[in-house]
Write an enzyme that holds these catalytic residues in place. Structure first.
Site, PDB file in Angstrom:
ATOM      1  CG  ASP A   1     -11.808   7.070   9.276  1.00  0.00           C
ATOM      2  OD1 ASP A   1     -12.423   6.096   9.764  1.00  0.00           O
ATOM      3  OD2 ASP A   1     -10.588   7.065   9.046  1.00  0.00           O
TER       4      ASP A   1
ATOM      5  CD  GLU B   1      -2.512   1.523   2.566  1.00  0.00           C
ATOM      6  OE1 GLU B   1      -3.543   0.885   2.794  1.00  0.00           O
ATOM      7  OE2 GLU B   1      -2.042   2.375   3.366  1.00  0.00           O
TER       8      GLU B   1
HETATM    9  P1  FAD Z   1     -17.734  -0.444   6.800  1.00  0.00           P
HETATM   10  O1  FAD Z   1     -17.539  -1.771   6.210  1.00  0.00           O
HETATM   11  O2  FAD Z   1     -18.923   0.345   6.380  1.00  0.00           O
HETATM   12  O3  FAD Z   1     -17.769  -0.659   8.388  1.00  0.00           O
HETATM   13  C1  FAD Z   1     -17.758   0.452   9.280  1.00  0.00           C
HETATM   14  C2  FAD Z   1     -18.521   0.066  10.547  1.00  0.00           C
HETATM   15  O4  FAD Z   1     -19.914  -0.116  10.236  1.00  0.00           O
HETATM   16  C3  FAD Z   1     -18.058  -1.245  11.176  1.00  0.00           C
HETATM   17  O5  FAD Z   1     -18.209  -1.128  12.558  1.00  0.00           O
HETATM   18  C4  FAD Z   1     -19.043  -2.281  10.624  1.00  0.00           C
HETATM   19  O6  FAD Z   1     -19.204  -3.392  11.484  1.00  0.00           O
HETATM   20  C5  FAD Z   1     -20.329  -1.460  10.513  1.00  0.00           C
HETATM   21  N1  FAD Z   1     -21.167  -1.872   9.387  1.00  0.00           N
HETATM   22  C6  FAD Z   1     -20.745  -2.214   8.137  1.00  0.00           C
HETATM   23  N2  FAD Z   1     -21.794  -2.489   7.348  1.00  0.00           N
HETATM   24  C7  FAD Z   1     -22.911  -2.304   8.115  1.00  0.00           C
HETATM   25  C8  FAD Z   1     -24.302  -2.404   7.870  1.00  0.00           C
HETATM   26  N3  FAD Z   1     -24.750  -2.744   6.663  1.00  0.00           N
HETATM   27  N4  FAD Z   1     -25.163  -2.133   8.889  1.00  0.00           N
HETATM   28  C9  FAD Z   1     -24.713  -1.761  10.116  1.00  0.00           C
HETATM   29  N5  FAD Z   1     -23.389  -1.642  10.399  1.00  0.00           N
HETATM   30  C10 FAD Z   1     -22.505  -1.899   9.416  1.00  0.00           C
HETATM   31  N6  FAD Z   1      -9.776   5.291   4.857  1.00  0.00           N
HETATM   32  C11 FAD Z   1      -9.682   6.309   3.941  1.00  0.00           C
HETATM   33  O7  FAD Z   1     -10.232   7.401   4.163  1.00  0.00           O
HETATM   34  N7  FAD Z   1      -8.994   6.127   2.765  1.00  0.00           N
HETATM   35  C12 FAD Z   1      -8.370   4.964   2.455  1.00  0.00           C
HETATM   36  O8  FAD Z   1      -7.760   4.844   1.388  1.00  0.00           O
HETATM   37  C13 FAD Z   1      -8.446   3.884   3.391  1.00  0.00           C
HETATM   38  N8  FAD Z   1      -7.879   2.687   3.132  1.00  0.00           N
HETATM   39  C14 FAD Z   1      -8.036   1.636   4.014  1.00  0.00           C
HETATM   40  C15 FAD Z   1      -7.484   0.375   3.706  1.00  0.00           C
HETATM   41  C16 FAD Z   1      -7.625  -0.695   4.581  1.00  0.00           C
HETATM   42  C17 FAD Z   1      -7.046  -2.036   4.208  1.00  0.00           C
HETATM   43  C18 FAD Z   1      -8.316  -0.519   5.813  1.00  0.00           C
HETATM   44  C19 FAD Z   1      -8.463  -1.670   6.781  1.00  0.00           C
HETATM   45  C20 FAD Z   1      -8.865   0.727   6.136  1.00  0.00           C
HETATM   46  C21 FAD Z   1      -8.741   1.807   5.253  1.00  0.00           C
HETATM   47  N9  FAD Z   1      -9.299   3.065   5.521  1.00  0.00           N
HETATM   48  C22 FAD Z   1      -9.180   4.104   4.609  1.00  0.00           C
HETATM   49  C23 FAD Z   1      -9.988   3.301   6.798  1.00  0.00           C
HETATM   50  C24 FAD Z   1     -11.509   3.037   6.683  1.00  0.00           C
HETATM   51  O9  FAD Z   1     -12.094   4.005   5.826  1.00  0.00           O
HETATM   52  C25 FAD Z   1     -12.093   3.127   8.093  1.00  0.00           C
HETATM   53  O10 FAD Z   1     -11.660   2.048   8.872  1.00  0.00           O
HETATM   54  C26 FAD Z   1     -13.594   3.300   8.164  1.00  0.00           C
HETATM   55  O11 FAD Z   1     -13.924   3.739   9.484  1.00  0.00           O
HETATM   56  C27 FAD Z   1     -14.393   2.026   7.886  1.00  0.00           C
HETATM   57  O12 FAD Z   1     -14.348   1.678   6.566  1.00  0.00           O
HETATM   58  P2  FAD Z   1     -14.994   0.276   6.076  1.00  0.00           P
HETATM   59  O13 FAD Z   1     -14.974   0.295   4.615  1.00  0.00           O
HETATM   60  O14 FAD Z   1     -14.383  -0.861   6.773  1.00  0.00           O
HETATM   61  O15 FAD Z   1     -16.504   0.508   6.621  1.00  0.00           O
END
Ligand code: FAD
Length: 288
Positions: A111, A17
């Site tokens: 976030d 990454e």
């Molecule tokens: P989600 O999958 O939506 O999950 C977020 C929360 O909501 C979790 O607690 C989950 O359990 C809950 N949830 C999910 N779906 C549902 C649903 N349908 N109903 C109710 N609750 C639900 N951030 C950036 O800004 N830019 C980046 O490029 C970036 N790259 C990343 C790369 C990796 C490998 C990782 C692990 C994180 C990255 N992040 C990045 C951080 C990420 O955006 C944050 O961790 C964010 O808070 C959650 O993103 P997510 O896609 O996992 O969210």
């Protein structure tokens, strides 16, 4: 080229990454230095972050993914967040990705910024994944996962069930948040198997370079610091070279253990520091 077939080879994949350069005076140009170094470790793909911290204003992610693909001949994954975007914003990005021939997206919620009210079209990554799959089914979608649970979730069980929803919506590959205790990853992998999640899960590994920056990072992402690493951080916090050496060994040991336990892949958070990646890969190169 798509990403998911790579994992059908039955061997661990090694990916990296990077993030868009923060030094705006050098613009995107400074990324060449990073990529010149990283190409030497022959990654299966390189992913580039998008609007980290919720700032989408000047994200050069697509431009950098094009450079990874065109100049370096390496498969790129473009991260894409949705919580601060409307469906129209996402349409524009998808059109740009398609025009650039980039077919792999790491679909993320992003976030929620305290100072910016989220837009209403996408509450979770699963909404973005469903949207892309319906609008542009040609994209190969990856999603994020959290071995210790996402900090917003009520329990690790809820988090794994929400992860399953992302896979059901179309995520074909998962990349984990950083973690420092492999047992957390193995327990998580078991939970995923019990939940019926069968897509490849890459383990996210971050070599620590400073106590201050890793403490800031874990306070945001909820990862824990095991006592073995805490002792290293405390012992060498005022000796940056020793800290870096010790943490390269720590990350390398984590990776060797993961390979020995049949991990699908290792995703190294390079922090745009090719030397760190090269040091680690010089040890694990023969284990591919
Ligand atoms: P989600 O999958 O939506 O999950 C977020 C929360 O909501 C979790 O607690 C989950 O359990 C809950 N949830 C999910 N779906 C549902 C649903 N349908 N109903 C109710 N609750 C639900 N951030 C950036 O800004 N830019 C980046 O490029 C970036 N790259 C990343 C790369 C990796 C490998 C990782 C692990 C994180 C990255 N992040 C990045 C951080 C990420 O955006 C944050 O961790 C964010 O808070 C959650 O993103 P997510 O896609 O996992 O969210």
């Amino acid at each position: 080229m798509k990403l998911s077939p790579l994992f059908e080879k039955g061997k661990p994949q090694f990916s990296l990454e990077i993030f868009p350069p923060k030094d705006h005076s050098g613009g995107v140009e400074t990324i060449y230095e990073t990529l010149d170094g990283l190409r030497e470790v022959r990654p299966a793909f390189i992913s580039c972050t998008y609007g980290a911290g919720g700032n989408l204003a000047d994200s050069s992610t697509i431009e950098i993914c094009s450079i990874i693909k065109e100049k370096y001949g390496i498969l790129p994954i473009s991260h894409l967040t949705c919580v601060n975007s409307s469906a129209e914003d996402i349409d524009i990005i998808l059109a740009r990705l398609k025009a650039a021939g980039i077919s792999n997206i790491l679909a993320l919620r992003g976030d929620v910024r305290p100072d910016v009210p989220p837009k209403q079209d996408f509450a979770h990554a699963s909404d973005l994944i469903s949207y892309i799959k319906e609008k542009e089914p040609g994209f190969d979608i990856s999603a994020a996962c959290y071995p210790e649970g996402h900090p917003d979730s009520d329990s690790i069980v809820d988090d794994v069930l929400n992860l399953k929803l992302k896979v059901e919506c179309g995520a074909e590959h998962l990349i984990s948040q950083l973690f420092f205790d492999n047992e957390d990853f193995y327990r998580f992998r078991e939970r995923c198997a019990i939940a019926g999640i069968t897509v490849p899960i890459e383990a996210g590994i971050m070599p620590v370079t400073s106590k201050q920056s890793i403490m800031r990072m874990v306070s945001m992402c909820g990862a824990s610091i095991p006592s073995k690493l805490a002792k290293i951080l405390n012992r060498f916090e005022n000796n940056p070279r020793a800290l870096e050496e010790a943490c390269i060994v720590y990350a390398t040991e984590q990776i060797i253990d993961l390979i020995s336990n049949d991990v699908d892949g290792i995703h190294l958070y390079t922090m745009n520091k090719p030397e760190l990646a090269k040091r680690i890969f010089s040890v694990i190169d023969t284990m591919r």
